[in-house]
Write an enzyme that holds these catalytic residues in place. Structure first.
Site: not given
Ligand code: ADP
Ligand code: MG
Length: 393
Positions: A36, A350, A197, A373
């Site tokens: 990052r 992710g 999910k 996200g």
């Protein structure tokens, strides 16, 4: 289109830059992966090369609105200094007099890093007094923290209302690839969704189904679709509450939906469990589906091969266990081949990004998203608050 750092004359200006330096640290506060930090360098270097001074801000971890010494940004400043090959000054405050003084004394070519923005309770509350105090530290705001852009915080959204606000290179690339795929894809456009999910992905399915040429669904969420069709799914993942949604999608899909035709089932949720490959209509009651089968791989690969744009979010099986990683690896390889054939391939999420990296295929994709996200919200068709706040072209 949003303005970028290329749209600003930086000579003698102070750039206030929100970056994502949320790096993993070990027990000794040593950075274990500096991806990052290096990813932010092109933006920082561009600003310095064009006559600006740079004030950087980032969050790190979850300090829960108070100072946590282990989450100070000093190791980040040291590492960034090494990467840039110049001094990076670090202050222990975010917006007080010390920070203001340090920012004001910067000369063109100098770099300052503020303390962890989440030490201040006003950050996550998107408090306007904090946003105004931050705005005093720069002449132009740059947002290069895509991974935090789905949160409306003082350093990602509030501050942008008080300064000219533009995107950095990382942010620009994410919007170009993910935003471009969703809004104006080269066709055929194929979306691949997987993971555990179904509930998390309902808004993505709703948004993408009308836009795609094919929607491939694999992973644990496929089983609720089979249950909705009346199949026996044994001990496989089931989300009862989403059954009606699945029925509706099956009705609306008009040949666009592709579900697995076979799967690898196991007696337990364990790498060493007894396993076998079965047709979807033949899942034994005491087994659970943990990966897609070879026929499915062949079918999905063929669809991927003919695509011009592919978006992938969610692994095809429990890839963390080597015996159930085969399907995910095969699909990743199909995407890599599609990239070589000229398709735009985009990996978001992710776990999907982790899977592709673990398989050594990351540099064979067109775009690997840096924000799980945030990328999911773009696929849902939402505008991210940190992006909405930037100036339009
Ligand atoms: P991403 O982070 O890429 O958005 P998700 O978080 O939605 O992906 O899902 C990832 C998880 O889904 C992984 O931990 C994986 O083990 C799990 N998963 C995939 N297939 C199955 C399955 N058949 N049964 C149970 N879990 C599964
Ligand atoms: Mg995940």
């Amino acid at each position: 289109m949003k303005q970028t750092i290329r749209d600003i004359d930086w000579q003698g200006k102070r750039a206030l830059v929100r970056v994502d330096f949320n790096v993993p640290l070990d027990d000794q506060q040593q950075i274990t992966d500096d991806t990052r930090i290096t990813a932010a360098v092109p933006t920082i270097q561009y600003l310095l090369d064009h006559g600006a001074s740079v004030v950087l801000m980032s969050h790190l971890g979850r300090p829960k609105n108070k100072v946590v010494d282990k989450l100070r940004l000093d190791p980040v400043a040291r590492r960034l200094g090494e990467v840039l090959g110049r001094e990076v000054r670090k202050v222990n405050e975010i917006t007080d007099a010390e920070a203001e003084q340090a920012a004001q004394s910067l000369q063109p070519g100098q770099v300052l890093l503020l303390e962890n923005t989440r030490f201040d309770a006003r950050e996550e509350a998107n408090d306007d007094t904090m946003a105004q105090e931050l705005a005093k530290l720069g002449d132009v705001y740059v947002n290069d923290a895509f991974g935090a852009a789905h949160r409306a915080h003082a350093s990602t959204e509030g501050v942008a209302r008080h300064l000219p606000a533009v995107s950095g290179f990382l942010m620009e690339k994410e919007l170009e690839y993910i935003g471009g795929a969703v809004e104006n894809p080269q066709r055929p456009f194929v979306a691949i969704l997987g993971g555990a999910k179904i509930k998390d992905k309902i808004p993505v399915i709703e948004n993408l189904l009308p836009k795609v040429d094919k929607l491939i669904i694999g992973g644990g969420m496929a089983y609720t679709f089979y249950k909705a069709q009346g199949y026996e799914i044994g001990q496989s993942l089931l989300d009862e509450a989403s059954l009606d949604f699945c029925k509706r999608v099956l009705g609306d899909a008009q040949g666009k939906l592709e579900l697995p035709v076979d799967c690898v089932v196991a007696k337990e949720f364990s790498n060493d469990a007894e396993r076998k490959t079965v047709k979807i209509s033949e899942i034994p009651a005491d087994y659970q589906g943990l990966d897609i089968g070879p026929e499915t791989v062949a079918r999905f690969s063929q669809i991927i091969q003919s695509a011009k744009t592919v978006v992938w979010n969610g692994p095809m099986g429990v890839f963390e266990m080597p015996n159930f990683a085969t399907g995910t690896r095969a699909i990743a390889e199909a995407l890599a081949r599609a990239t070589e054939a000229g398709a735009t391939t985009i990996i978001g999420g992710g776990d999907s990004v982790a899977a592709v990296e673990q398989m050594g295929l990351a540099d064979r994709m067109a775009h690997i998203s840096t924000g799980g996200g945030a990328s999911l919200e773009l696929l849902e068709g939402k505008e991210l608050p940190g992006v909405a706040a930037l100036n339009d072209k």
